[in-house]
Design a protein around this motif. Structure first.
Motif, short mmCIF file in Angstrom:
data_model
loop_
_atom_site.label_atom_id
_atom_site.label_comp_id
_atom_site.label_asym_id
_atom_site.label_seq_id
_atom_site.Cartn_x
_atom_site.Cartn_y
_atom_site.Cartn_z
N THR A 1 -3.70 2.56 -8.37
CA THR A 1 -3.34 1.07 -8.72
C THR A 1 -1.88 0.89 -8.19
O THR A 1 -1.22 -0.11 -8.34
CB THR A 1 -3.39 0.92 -10.20
OG1 THR A 1 -2.77 1.97 -11.02
CG2 THR A 1 -4.82 0.80 -10.47
N LYS A 2 -1.26 2.05 -7.64
CA LYS A 2 -0.06 1.89 -6.89
C LYS A 2 0.21 2.97 -6.00
O LYS A 2 -0.42 4.38 -6.52
CB LYS A 2 1.11 1.89 -8.03
CG LYS A 2 1.59 3.13 -8.78
CD LYS A 2 2.79 2.94 -9.18
CE LYS A 2 3.29 4.52 -9.86
NZ LYS A 2 4.55 4.38 -10.52
N ARG A 3 0.77 3.21 -5.04
CA ARG A 3 0.90 4.43 -4.24
C ARG A 3 1.97 5.48 -5.05
O ARG A 3 3.02 5.28 -5.47
CB ARG A 3 1.80 3.98 -2.89
CG ARG A 3 1.85 5.29 -1.91
CD ARG A 3 2.17 5.07 -0.42
NE ARG A 3 1.19 4.46 0.08
CZ ARG A 3 0.10 4.85 0.54
NH1 ARG A 3 0.10 6.17 0.49
NH2 ARG A 3 -0.81 4.36 1.32
N VAL A 4 1.37 6.72 -5.07
CA VAL A 4 2.21 7.81 -5.72
C VAL A 4 2.47 8.91 -4.46
O VAL A 4 1.59 9.05 -3.99
CB VAL A 4 1.32 8.58 -6.87
CG1 VAL A 4 2.17 9.87 -7.17
CG2 VAL A 4 1.09 7.44 -7.92
N TYR A 5 3.68 9.03 -4.12
CA TYR A 5 4.17 9.82 -3.40
C TYR A 5 3.83 11.37 -3.65
O TYR A 5 4.91 11.94 -4.07
CB TYR A 5 5.50 9.50 -2.73
CG TYR A 5 5.74 8.09 -2.37
CD1 TYR A 5 5.45 7.60 -1.03
CD2 TYR A 5 6.09 7.10 -3.13
CE1 TYR A 5 5.65 6.52 -0.74
CE2 TYR A 5 6.19 5.92 -2.72
CZ TYR A 5 5.93 5.40 -1.63
OH TYR A 5 6.02 4.11 -1.05
N TRP A 6 2.87 11.78 -3.37
CA TRP A 6 2.39 13.07 -3.74
C TRP A 6 2.91 14.09 -2.94
O TRP A 6 3.19 15.38 -3.60
CB TRP A 6 0.79 13.14 -3.69
CG TRP A 6 0.35 13.05 -2.04
CD1 TRP A 6 -0.28 12.19 -1.54
CD2 TRP A 6 -0.05 14.22 -1.37
NE1 TRP A 6 -0.84 12.38 -0.39
CE2 TRP A 6 -0.56 13.88 -0.02
CE3 TRP A 6 0.45 15.59 -1.55
CZ2 TRP A 6 -0.72 14.62 0.96
CZ3 TRP A 6 0.12 16.39 -0.63
CH2 TRP A 6 -0.40 15.83 0.81
N LYS A 7 3.43 13.92 -1.77
CA LYS A 7 4.17 14.93 -1.10
C LYS A 7 5.35 15.27 -1.66
O LYS A 7 5.98 16.43 -1.84
CB LYS A 7 4.21 14.73 0.47
CG LYS A 7 2.90 14.79 1.29
CD LYS A 7 3.27 14.52 2.70
CE LYS A 7 2.02 14.79 3.57
NZ LYS A 7 2.01 14.79 4.82
#
Length: 328
Positions: free
Chosen positions: A74-80
């Motif tokens: 539901t939102k972009r999570v900056y997993w890197k």
């Protein structure tokens, strides 16, 4: 005293019925928690002075089988970025220089605040970060966070008495290495724990550990993990915390030849900041979709040798990013 707001459509919506394995997207747990805190949480003035709405005691559960990860859609999570932070923890480093060199600013606000207070220099974060990277002496003076997470995880201090009855610092304890040995040699143990809450060193830390206690459990060839988090910023922190805990669990499982099992997240003071209203309103108007999968592309010789290039996420098509100020 509990406070409530007049519900709009996003606050009054309810998630679909059914368990996470029976058609209910696991991310609804997170959205339901966010909605409950905002509508029913107790409003208080916190350490930062910003103010929060909070509940005490919360639980989320995610099955990590088949590469699944608690990566919000539901939102972009900056997993890197979160992955780089976790790999940094595992080095035991406590200086932000290595993070800043990778463009990771998760921890920059605390040293920056200390620098501004001490010098009166209102330098912006970008310039401060650039100077941390370019000037080793400046980084040594201003970039250290004290004995935060990684230090406790891989170099928990010990003390030994010498011949005069005085104590000196001994060899540090690598909790992560000892955990892996314990999982291999005694999988049924109830002592598979990584602890970050070192009472003797809390006042030396830029921020005492929030995600403080990890306990691991082996059953039916699967490695489960329970994370207790004493304090949780649900809007900004929790999406990273869920990813990072699951990532650590996946790496450990690979290293000890187990399949990843369930991640159980437990929160103490679980809160939303009052100045995050726009983020909360927008995110609660969205619906989760998709099932991101993490592939670990190689198995290095030890858990301390993973790199960012060892991880690949497929099937991740999130809605747009949502930003809000960080309370320092």
């Amino acid at each position: 005293m509990a406070t409530t707001t007049t519900p709009d459509d996003s606050f009054s919506r309810t998630s679909p019925e059914g368990g996470t394995s029976a058609g209910r997207h696991p991310e609804w747990q997170y959205l339901d928690l966010m909605r409950r805190i905002w509508a029913e949480g107790s409003e208080t003035r916190d350490r930062t002075g910003v103010g929060t709405r909070s509940v005490f005691g919360a639980m989320l559960r995610f099955d990590l089988a088949d590469g699944r990860m608690p990566l919000l859609t539901t939102k972009r999570v900056y997993w890197k970025t979160a992955t780089r932070e976790m790999l940094w923890f595992l080095t035991g480093d406590t200086n932000i220089r290595a993070l800043c060199a990778q463009g990771v600013q998760i921890w920059t606000d605390w040293p920056l605040d200390r620098f501004r207070r001490a010098t009166g220099n209102d330098i912006n974060r970008e310039d401060f970060s650039e100077r941390i990277v370019a000037d080793r002496e400046f980084a040594e003076q201003w970039g250290d966070l004290g004995p935060v997470y990684g230090k406790q995880w891989v170099d928990w201090p010990t003390y030994e008495a010498d011949g005069d009855g005085k104590f000196r610092q001994g060899s540090g304890i690598n909790q992560v290495a000892e955990l892996l040995t314990s999982l291999r040699e005694n999988p049924a143990s109830r002592r598979h724990i990584i602890e970050g809450w070192n009472v003797a060193e809390l006042d030396q830390m830029a921020l005492p550990p929030c995600h403080k206690t990890y306990q691991f459990h082996v059953a039916d060839g699967r490695l489960n993990c329970a994370l207790y988090q004493r304090s949780c910023d649900v809007a900004l922190g929790l999406p990273f915390n869920l990813w990072s805990a699951a990532l650590l669990q996946r790496m450990i499982a690979q290293q000890v030849d187990l399949e990843p099992g369930e991640l159980v997240w437990m929160g103490g003071d679980t809160h939303l900041y009052l100045n995050h209203e726009q983020l909360v309103t927008t995110q609660l108007s969205r619906e989760p979709a998709g099932a991101p999968v993490l592939n670990i592309l190689r198995r290095p010789p030890s858990i301390f040798e993973y790199t960012i290039n060892d991880f690949e996420v497929v099937g991740y098509d999130p809605q747009g990013p949502l930003k809000a100020p960080v309370a320092v």
